[in-house]
Design a protein around this motif. Structure first.
Motif, PDB file in Angstrom:
ATOM      1  N   THR A  82      51.741  38.868  34.569  1.00 11.77           N
ATOM      2  CA  THR A  82      53.030  39.549  34.484  1.00 11.77           C
ATOM      3  C   THR A  82      53.755  39.460  35.826  1.00 11.77           C
ATOM      4  O   THR A  82      53.234  38.902  36.800  1.00 11.77           O
ATOM      5  CB  THR A  82      52.836  41.019  34.114  1.00 11.77           C
ATOM      6  N   ALA A  83      54.940  40.047  35.861  1.00 14.56           N
ATOM      7  CA  ALA A  83      55.727  40.054  37.102  1.00 14.56           C
ATOM      8  C   ALA A  83      55.012  40.788  38.226  1.00 14.56           C
ATOM      9  O   ALA A  83      55.287  40.546  39.402  1.00 14.56           O
ATOM     10  CB  ALA A  83      57.093  40.696  36.843  1.00 14.56           C
ATOM     11  N   THR A  84      54.080  41.661  37.892  1.00 11.29           N
ATOM     12  CA  THR A  84      53.332  42.400  38.921  1.00 11.29           C
ATOM     13  C   THR A  84      52.016  41.716  39.280  1.00 11.29           C
ATOM     14  O   THR A  84      51.274  42.196  40.144  1.00 11.29           O
ATOM     15  CB  THR A  84      53.027  43.826  38.447  1.00 11.29           C
ATOM     16  N   TYR A 289      49.389  33.349  42.937  1.00  9.63           N
ATOM     17  CA  TYR A 289      50.492  33.661  42.033  1.00  9.63           C
ATOM     18  C   TYR A 289      51.628  34.264  42.848  1.00  9.63           C
ATOM     19  O   TYR A 289      51.411  35.167  43.673  1.00  9.63           O
ATOM     20  CB  TYR A 289      50.027  34.660  40.970  1.00  9.63           C
ATOM     21  N   THR A 290      52.823  33.750  42.633  1.00  9.10           N
ATOM     22  CA  THR A 290      53.988  34.223  43.377  1.00  9.10           C
ATOM     23  C   THR A 290      54.753  35.253  42.559  1.00  9.10           C
ATOM     24  O   THR A 290      55.190  34.976  41.435  1.00  9.10           O
ATOM     25  CB  THR A 290      54.916  33.054  43.747  1.00  9.10           C
ATOM     26  N   THR A 295      56.399  37.273  47.193  1.00  6.16           N
ATOM     27  CA  THR A 295      55.068  37.521  47.737  1.00  6.16           C
ATOM     28  C   THR A 295      54.023  36.756  46.927  1.00  6.16           C
ATOM     29  O   THR A 295      54.062  36.747  45.696  1.00  6.16           O
ATOM     30  CB  THR A 295      54.734  39.024  47.702  1.00  6.16           C
ATOM     31  N   THR A 296      53.101  36.126  47.635  1.00  4.05           N
ATOM     32  CA  THR A 296      52.010  35.401  46.978  1.00  4.05           C
ATOM     33  C   THR A 296      50.750  36.245  46.999  1.00  4.05           C
ATOM     34  O   THR A 296      50.383  36.809  48.035  1.00  4.05           O
ATOM     35  CB  THR A 296      51.745  34.059  47.676  1.00  4.05           C
ATOM     36  N   THR A 297      50.106  36.345  45.851  1.00  2.27           N
ATOM     37  CA  THR A 297      48.888  37.140  45.739  1.00  2.27           C
ATOM     38  C   THR A 297      47.823  36.359  44.998  1.00  2.27           C
ATOM     39  O   THR A 297      48.114  35.345  44.353  1.00  2.27           O
ATOM     40  CB  THR A 297      49.177  38.481  45.017  1.00  2.27           C
ATOM     41  N   GLN A 298      46.582  36.817  45.098  1.00  2.00           N
ATOM     42  CA  GLN A 298      45.480  36.194  44.381  1.00  2.00           C
ATOM     43  C   GLN A 298      45.268  36.918  43.051  1.00  2.00           C
ATOM     44  O   GLN A 298      45.249  38.149  43.015  1.00  2.00           O
ATOM     45  CB  GLN A 298      44.188  36.244  45.212  1.00  2.00           C
TER      46      GLN A 298
END
Length: 622
Positions: A82-84, A289-290, A295-298
């Motif tokens: 999702t977007a989050t 995932y951006t 912001t890029t997160t795992q």
């Protein structure tokens, strides 16, 4: 080089492929097209005289007796985010759905003029839910017969009840087990006839004699006009992760050397198309995932991320990679398992040519569909034609009535055992880390083992209990009421799902130094890369450092243990045999076998009902 596999029939995400004892020879044609499947006589004549044969290989692994649709995260696949960054998932698995999807894939292949075969890469049985385990996994073997499995390798869990029981799974027969006296019942519905499919164990040898394999090393299948050799192996490290008594008299040999020595034998039989089925695997790299804000997160990888959807090859430390890279160039593809991960990737063979490496997650949630071309003149697979993808076993199709009937038969037989209420819990008892690797459910199990009276021996009772985290397979959820029981009631079915191995509880003497060595082995040696934190019983505590327990921090009932003193310890027979890299257990003396771990767990729940789980770590300290 393997390429993208795409077909129009299903709206699915397709993987981009970047990158013995006796010999079984089957003369029967597997998956031959029929007019009913969409062939016509003219097309059949054309294919008969064609140089090339189109072949479909359907594969899966690590089914673990999941006849009913697996619940919770074990029954879901990550399909996106999702977007989050939260996972989006679909429900998947269940043998009746697996059978239906296999049927649909075969029908589609036959309409396209392809011949088809279904294979697997081990752990089809073992560590199974109660519906299968209560009957010694006989229902799962029967289910595999009905869904059309042709051949599988063995995995480590095929040895859960020992090699004699594994051979019974293959060849059939009944156990005189007291008709359910120990919550297991062989031949409850009818006489068990064994597997109709081949079970291969090329690298599992008798330690004495002619070094023959426990089960056949390979089998040759005629798929249409193609002759394909399948070599089946478990991981060489199987002795480290199974009960020692169950594999006594066996030797597990190197995977690469074993397979490569079989290649000339197959070639002498006129077989050049070779597939390895191996119960060893890899782990996909973490997915980045951006988020909409940049912001890029795992995140948890999607089921088709590895080698696809922007994903790289599986992690470099994956144990399957050096095996796949060293297998003979004559081997055309590798179907793997063990790590319960999904991937369809390319690896280079010793000559630098690409070949396919696949794994279909676990519990029947995915099928790997591999398409290839067989050159009848050369008698070999055209390597550049090999392409594949992992397909979700969704639950939006009509499940197989044949498999539903089998499930219903055993559900009725198991109900009196499964529905028995053992005790109550005041809230969820989980495997969540509450500090330094300590788990509420681990505390409960260790305390149950410590309290088990069956391990008392020579006037000695256990002072400390240890439980391996990998043996804790599910959480206890208060709201789960599969038999209509009250909230918080724990049934035998739920308890068994937590501990499905039917291990024995063993008591033994260890020195204080042995105990320090055990605690060090949690984070060093075989467990240096992936720590295995033992769960410990009440009254025992220590501080965990980078190389084990901090010296002087190990206490029993508040008193530091002496490295020269002797302590009575309880654990399961898997750990007592040195499983999971805990060799210090094998130094134990005055070893005594008690009852089953599930019985100790059930007795403890009954005696401590309602059980309230801890919320903070009190045994393993920072």
């Amino acid at each position: 080089m393997p390429t993208m596999h795409a077909r129009p029939r299903y709206a699915r995400s397709w993987g981009v492929l970047a990158a013995g004892a006796a010999v079984l020879v089957t003369a029967t044609t597997v998956g031959a097209p029929s007019n009913a499947a969409g062939s016509d006589s003219h097309g059949d004549r054309h294919r008969k005289h064609s140089r090339y044969e189109k072949i479909q290989i359907l594969s899966f692994n690590d089914f673990h007796g999941n006849l009913e649709p697996p619940a919770g995260s074990s029954g879901r696949l990550v399909t996106g985010h999702t977007a989050t960054g939260a996972d989006t998932t679909i429900d998947a698995g269940g043998v009746a759905y697996l059978a239906k999807h296999l049927q649909l894939e075969r029908q589609q292949a036959r309409k396209q003029g392809r011949h088809t075969i279904t294979v697997a890469a081990g752990d089809i049985i073992g560590a199974s839910p109660l519906l299968s385990a209560a009957f010694h996994d006989e229902p799962t073997i029967e289910a595999m017969n009905k869904l059309g499995l042709s051949v599988t390798s063995v995995g480590n869990h095929e040895f859960d009840e020992g090699w004699k029981e594994l051979r019974r799974m293959r060849y059939g027969g009944c156990i005189d087990d007291g008709a359910g006296a120990n919550n297991q019942n062989s031949c409850a519905a009818h006489r068990f006839k064994g597997a109709k499919f081949d079970m291969l164990a090329a690298n599992v040898k008798w330690s004495k004699g002619k070094h023959r394999s426990l089960l056949p090393s390979y089998t040759i299948k005629k798929v249409g006009d193609a002759k394909i050799g399948f070599i089946g192996m478990t991981l060489k490290g199987t002795p480290d992760i199974v009960t020692a008594a169950g594999i006594k008299g066996l030797t597990f040999t190197d995977e690469v050397k074993t397979a490569n020595r079989l290649v000339p034998k197959l070639k002498r039989k006129g077989v050049k198309a070779i597939v390895v089925l191996i119960h060893q695997g890899g782990v996909p790299a973490q997915q980045s995932y951006t988020l909409p804000n940049g912001t890029t997160t795992q995140v948890n990888p999607t089921y088709d991320y590895a080698c696809s959807q922007g994903g790289s090859l599986i992690a470099a430390q994956s144990p399957i990679l050096p095996i796949a890279a060293k297998l003979s160039p004559e081997i055309d593809m590798v179907v793997s398992g063990h790590t319960h991960q999904p991937y369809v990737c390319k690896v280079k063979d010793p000559k630098g040519h690409y070949r396919l490496l696949t794994s279909a997650s676990s519990f029947g949630r995915l099928i790997t569909d591999t398409d290839l071309t067989y050159d009848k003149v050369k008698g070999d697979i055209v390597r550049t034609s090999v392409k594949g993808a992992n397909l979700p076993v969704t639950r939006d199709v009509t499940p197989s009535p044949t498999l539903l009937s089998l499930i219903n038969t055993y559900e009725n037989l198991v109900r009196p055992i499964a529905s028995k209420v053992l005790g109550r819990i005041s809230g969820d008892v989980t495997r969540n880390d509450i500090g330094e690797g300590e788990q509420p459910l681990g505390d409960l199990i260790a305390d149950a083992q410590l309290a088990d009276p069956t391990t008392a021996h020579n006037g000695k009772t256990a002072q400390i209990a240890f439980m391996n985290p990998g043996g804790i397979r599910a959480d206890l959820t208060a709201a789960n009421s599969p038999y209509g029981e009250a909230t918080g009631d724990v049934t035998y079915d739920e308890a068994f799902t937590v501990q499905p191995f039917n291990n024995y509880i063993v008591s033994l003497d260890l020195t204080g130094q042995d105990i320090y060595d055990l605690l060090a082995q949690q984070v060093t040696g075989a467990n240096a890369g992936s720590h295995k934190i033992l769960q410990v019983s009440n009254g025992f505590s220590y501080r965990l450092g980078s190389t084990g327990a901090v010296d002087g921090s190990v206490t029993l009932n508040g008193t530091p243990i002496s490295k020269t003193a002797t302590y009575r310890v309880a654990t399961n027979n898997f750990l007592q045999g040195g499983g999971d890299g805990f060799g210090a257990f094998t130094k134990g003396t005055d070893v005594y076998y008690g009852g089953l771990d599930i019985d100790a767990f059930a007795d403890y729940l009954q005696a401590h009902s309602p059980y309230t789980p801890p919320t903070t770590a009190t045994r393993i300290l920072p």
